[in-house]
Design an enzyme around this catalytic site. Structure first.
Site, PDB file in Angstrom:
ATOM      1  N   GLU A  79      -1.467  -5.331   8.422  1.00 17.07           N
ATOM      2  CA  GLU A  79      -0.718  -4.714   9.513  1.00 17.07           C
ATOM      3  C   GLU A  79      -1.357  -5.106  10.832  1.00 17.07           C
ATOM      4  OE1 GLU A  79       0.027  -0.533   8.981  1.00 17.07           O
ATOM      5  OE2 GLU A  79       0.845  -0.855   6.967  1.00 17.07           O
ATOM      6  N   LYS A 117      -1.137  -9.386   2.906  1.00 19.22           N
ATOM      7  CA  LYS A 117      -0.401  -8.910   4.085  1.00 19.22           C
ATOM      8  C   LYS A 117      -1.323  -7.962   4.839  1.00 19.22           C
ATOM      9  CE  LYS A 117       3.243  -5.868   3.864  1.00 19.22           C
ATOM     10  NZ  LYS A 117       2.723  -4.722   4.622  1.00 19.22           N
ATOM     11  N   GLU A 126       9.029  -4.149  10.765  1.00 13.93           N
ATOM     12  CA  GLU A 126       9.427  -2.844  10.222  1.00 13.93           C
ATOM     13  C   GLU A 126       9.941  -1.923  11.326  1.00 13.93           C
ATOM     14  OE1 GLU A 126       6.777  -0.950   7.438  1.00 13.93           O
ATOM     15  OE2 GLU A 126       7.962   0.895   7.451  1.00 13.93           O
ATOM     16  N   ASP A 182       0.836  -1.202   0.000  1.00 13.69           N
ATOM     17  CA  ASP A 182       0.000   0.000   0.000  1.00 13.69           C
ATOM     18  C   ASP A 182       0.876   1.261   0.000  1.00 13.69           C
ATOM     19  OD1 ASP A 182       0.877  -0.123   2.591  1.00 13.69           O
ATOM     20  OD2 ASP A 182      -1.097   0.002   3.518  1.00 13.69           O
ATOM     21  N   ASP A 187      -1.021  -6.122  -0.130  1.00 10.72           N
ATOM     22  CA  ASP A 187      -1.437  -5.476   1.119  1.00 10.72           C
ATOM     23  C   ASP A 187      -2.943  -5.296   1.184  1.00 10.72           C
ATOM     24  OD1 ASP A 187       0.472  -4.861   3.044  1.00 10.72           O
ATOM     25  OD2 ASP A 187       1.243  -3.144   1.919  1.00 10.72           O
TER      26      ASP A 187
HETATM   27  O1  KIV Z   1       3.530  -1.107   1.635  1.00  8.74           O
HETATM   28  C1  KIV Z   1       4.705  -1.479   1.659  1.00  8.74           C
HETATM   29  O2  KIV Z   1       5.506  -1.223   0.752  1.00  8.74           O
HETATM   30  C2  KIV Z   1       5.139  -2.247   2.817  1.00  8.74           C
HETATM   31  C3  KIV Z   1       6.600  -2.513   2.966  1.00  8.74           C
HETATM   32  C4  KIV Z   1       7.256  -1.278   3.421  1.00  8.74           C
HETATM   33  C5  KIV Z   1       6.885  -3.656   3.845  1.00  8.74           C
HETATM   34  O3  KIV Z   1       4.345  -2.621   3.637  1.00  8.74           O
END
Ligand code: KIV
Length: 273
Positions: free
Chosen positions: A127, A125, A190, A56, A95
């Protein structure tokens, strides 16, 4: 033609979720870079990147927003489809954009299901760690592989008061373990101190992918625009630029403008008789 025959013909084997876990066991480092379109994803896939992330971060580096919050599910799917089509070998992770995984288990499964159905990508993915355990469990039981993301969580930038290093060792380890227990196949760490990332990596059976988390993670991820030297504004101190593409593009564009203006382009070699 069966899937097995078509893969044999192309000679390209797709990296799988279980394979990434085996890579950790074998002590083989995992590489992941972000990609947002077909051309870049093809280049990175041919270069041998193990995992592509349709992050994202697209909200910032592609769309020009000041944080990752504005990007929508439909926009993520639009770009993930291009990356999914390009990736012949790399496993592609997408994401879940803000705030989908906070809208309840049902909404999250529908959103993640759309991603897998519509994009040819293999995993999502999200968070969060401990507080996302129920959501992770539901996704995994629906057959959707989940990569968790703990430490600095850019979608919580307002709560965290900026993009800051996260140092709460107990919370970080608890989040990582909770995500693993809920069924996540991997975890992004991160912006956390190297020492905490090392402990998490040793305690977990699933691979950790670090970004600003030191050298002891099982793999590393960077935003492609940062590692290629394309980003114009602030670049985090953990980023190493492996090229200066911004300068290459700027020089090429300036040279082309000059040649068009002085009439030397197009010359005979670049025209039809
Ligand atoms: O959105 C993204 O690019 C990420 C990375 C920084 C891990 O979540």
């Amino acid at each position: 033609m069966t899937t097995a025959t078509s893969k044999k013909k192309s000679g390209m084997k797709k990296i799988t979720v279980p394979q990434l876990i085996s890579m950790k066991r074998a002590g083989q480092k995992i590489t992941m870079l972000t990609a947002y379109d077909y051309t870049m994803a093809s280049l990175l896939d041919s270069a041998g990147i193990d995992t592509l992330l349709v992050g994202d971060s697209m909200a910032m580096v592609v769309q020009g927003h000041e944080n990752t919050l504005p990007v929508t599910l439909d926009e993520m799917i639009y770009h993930a489809e291009m990356v999914g089509r390009a990736a012949k070998r790399a496993l592609v992770v997408v994401d879940l954009p803000f705030p989908i995984n906070h809208q309840g288990v049902y909404q999250t499964v529908i959103a993640a299901g759309r991603i897998l159905k519509e994009t040819r990508c293999q995993a999502v993915k999200l968070e969060g760690g401990a507080e996302q355990a129920e959501v992770i469990k539901a996704l995994v039981s629906a057959g959707i592989p989940v990569m968790a993301h703990v430490g600095l969580r850019p979608q919580s930038v307002h709560t965290m008061g900026g993009y800051k290093i996260q140092r709460d060792k107990e919370q970080l380890i608890e989040d990582a373990i909770a995500a693993q227990e809920a069924g996540a196949f991997s975890i992004v760490l991160e912006c956390i101190p190297s020492e905490i990332a090392k402990i998490a990596t040793e305690r977990l059976a699933i691979p950790t992918i670090g970004i600003g988390a030191g050298p002891d993670c099982d793999g590393q991820v960077l935003v492609i625009n940062d590692m290629l030297g394309m980003t114009s504004g602030h670049v985090p101190s953990f980023v190493k630029a492996y090229a200066n593409i911004r300068e290459v593009i700027s020089n090429a564009a300036q040279e082309w403008c000059e040649e068009v203006r002085d009439g030397s382009y197009p010359d005979e070699a670049h025209s039809f008789e």
